[in-house]
Enzyme design. Structure first.
Site, PDB file in Angstrom:
ATOM      1  N   LYS A  36      19.086   7.104  16.228  1.00  0.00           N
ATOM      2  CA  LYS A  36      18.131   6.426  17.104  1.00  0.00           C
ATOM      3  C   LYS A  36      18.622   6.454  18.546  1.00  0.00           C
ATOM      4  CE  LYS A  36      16.021   2.591  18.988  1.00  0.00           C
ATOM      5  NZ  LYS A  36      16.378   1.801  20.195  1.00  0.00           N
ATOM      6  N   ASN A  47      16.806   8.863  21.833  1.00  0.00           N
ATOM      7  CA  ASN A  47      16.379   8.340  23.129  1.00  0.00           C
ATOM      8  C   ASN A  47      17.230   8.894  24.263  1.00  0.00           C
ATOM      9  OD1 ASN A  47      14.142   6.824  22.390  1.00  0.00           O
ATOM     10  ND2 ASN A  47      15.331   4.971  22.000  1.00  0.00           N
ATOM     11  N   PHE A  81      18.602  11.854  24.388  1.00  0.00           N
ATOM     12  CA  PHE A  81      18.163  13.230  24.645  1.00  0.00           C
ATOM     13  C   PHE A  81      16.865  13.253  25.457  1.00  0.00           C
ATOM     14  CE2 PHE A  81      20.295  16.575  21.845  1.00  0.00           C
ATOM     15  CZ  PHE A  81      21.521  15.914  21.877  1.00  0.00           C
ATOM     16  N   LEU A  82      15.930  12.360  25.139  1.00  0.00           N
ATOM     17  CA  LEU A  82      14.678  12.313  25.893  1.00  0.00           C
ATOM     18  C   LEU A  82      14.928  11.903  27.334  1.00  0.00           C
ATOM     19  CD1 LEU A  82      12.332  10.628  23.254  1.00  0.00           C
ATOM     20  CD2 LEU A  82      12.448  13.046  23.867  1.00  0.00           C
ATOM     21  N   CYS A  86      14.072   0.822  26.204  1.00  0.00           N
ATOM     22  CA  CYS A  86      14.888   1.570  25.239  1.00  0.00           C
ATOM     23  C   CYS A  86      15.852   2.573  25.858  1.00  0.00           C
ATOM     24  CB  CYS A  86      13.982   2.298  24.244  1.00  0.00           C
ATOM     25  SG  CYS A  86      13.106   1.193  23.122  1.00  0.00           S
ATOM     26  N   ARG A 116       9.008  -3.521  31.705  1.00  0.00           N
ATOM     27  CA  ARG A 116      10.460  -3.629  31.562  1.00  0.00           C
ATOM     28  C   ARG A 116      11.154  -2.391  32.115  1.00  0.00           C
ATOM     29  NH1 ARG A 116      10.739  -4.972  25.270  1.00  0.00           N
ATOM     30  NH2 ARG A 116       9.033  -3.448  25.364  1.00  0.00           N
TER      31      ARG A 116
END
Length: 293
Positions: free
Chosen positions: A58, A62, A64-65, A114, A184
């Protein structure tokens, strides 16, 4: 599940990842979840692993993105110096099947709850295991994101003759992601604070996020207004900064200015800071990211 598409992601996910302890009870619990998801998810899309693998998967997904976003934003800075077009570069790079075109749009930077949190968790884990070089690498993704937001603000400041005092700046969009009200870690929050520090008169317009914007900026001093209607919000502005890629925002600019108006509106508007397009043909000074048109 991504913000704004949770139900769609649940119904048709890329994969379902289930982590558990490698004990008898853990494996039993894992199988119960697998049996539930196989009612609508093909078995080949269900991935099982131990707890550490699932947790890291998980965080890494995130990371990598976010890395892709910071990578294209870093290249956008180079494109501006080299007079290259970031849109053309991103398109050429994205056509490589090994890379793909997703998350290759230059922007003010990533936001949300995130990406930054998960990268910093990854950094913490790496440092706790003595992997300082690895930690530095991933921390660099966050630093580039902060650099991009600062660079956007400085571009605006320089274009406005190095002073924003008493100048009316409209931020179109405040949510970190289109079609949500989530503010956020939104880049617009950072930009708004910086503009107010420079004594600008800030107007914020967003179809869904104005209530959250009001809460986020309640402790900030300065001239700030929250206006739902984008036409009213931009009236008399010296500059417009498009912060969120709302479909309605792009449509509004194109249909409200370009098609009906042979010339720009009769106001003191001088510049549009726009990541996703240009309005220079109708007389605006446009500052898209890295000559993007």
């Amino acid at each position: 599940m991504a913000e704004g598409t949770a139900i769609q992601d649940l119904e048709n996910p890329d994969r379902i990842l289930i982590g558990s302890r490698e004990t008898e009870r853990g494996l039993t619990a894992r199988q119960v979840l697998v049996d539930i998801y196989t009612h609508w998810i093909p078995p080949e899309k269900i991935v099982t692993s131990n707890i550490w693998s699932s947790e890291l998967s998980k965080l890494v997904a995130n990371a990598f993105l976010a890395q892709r976003i910071s990578s294209i934003n870093a290249i956008s800075a180079l494109c501006e110096k080299a007079e290259a077009n970031i849109g053309e570069v991103a398109r050429a790079v994205g056509m490589d099947s090994r890379i793909g075109a997703k998350f290759l749009n230059a922007s003010v930077g990533f936001g949300g709850s995130c990406f930054k949190k998960d990268i910093l968790n990854l950094v913490y884990l790496c440092r706790s295991y003595g992997l300082d070089k690895v930690a530095d690498y991933w921390e660099g993704v966050v630093k580039i994101n902060e650099y991009q937001q600062n660079r956007f603000t400085m571009t605006m400041l320089k274009a406005m003759f190095n002073t924003l005092a008493a100048k009316k700046i409209c931020l179109l969009g405040f949510a970190f992601k289109a079609n949500t009200s989530d503010t956020r870690e939104s880049p617009a929050l950072f930009i708004a604070r910086r503009l107010l520090e420079e004594k600008a008169a800030v107007v914020i317009s967003d179809p869904k996020a104005l209530q959250n914007a009001t809460i986020d900026l309640k402790d900030v001093r300065g001239s700030i207004r929250y206006v739902e209607d984008p036409y009213e919000a931009t009236a008399g502005c010296h500059a417009i900064a498009v912060m969120t890629e709302w479909i309605s925002t792009g449509t509004w600019i194109l249909s409200g200015f370009i098609e009906p108006c042979p010339s720009p509106p009769s106001s003191s508007m001088a510049a549009i800071f726009w990541i996703t397009g240009a309005c220079s043909d109708i007389g605006f000074n446009v500052y898209p990211s890295a000559n993007r048109r």
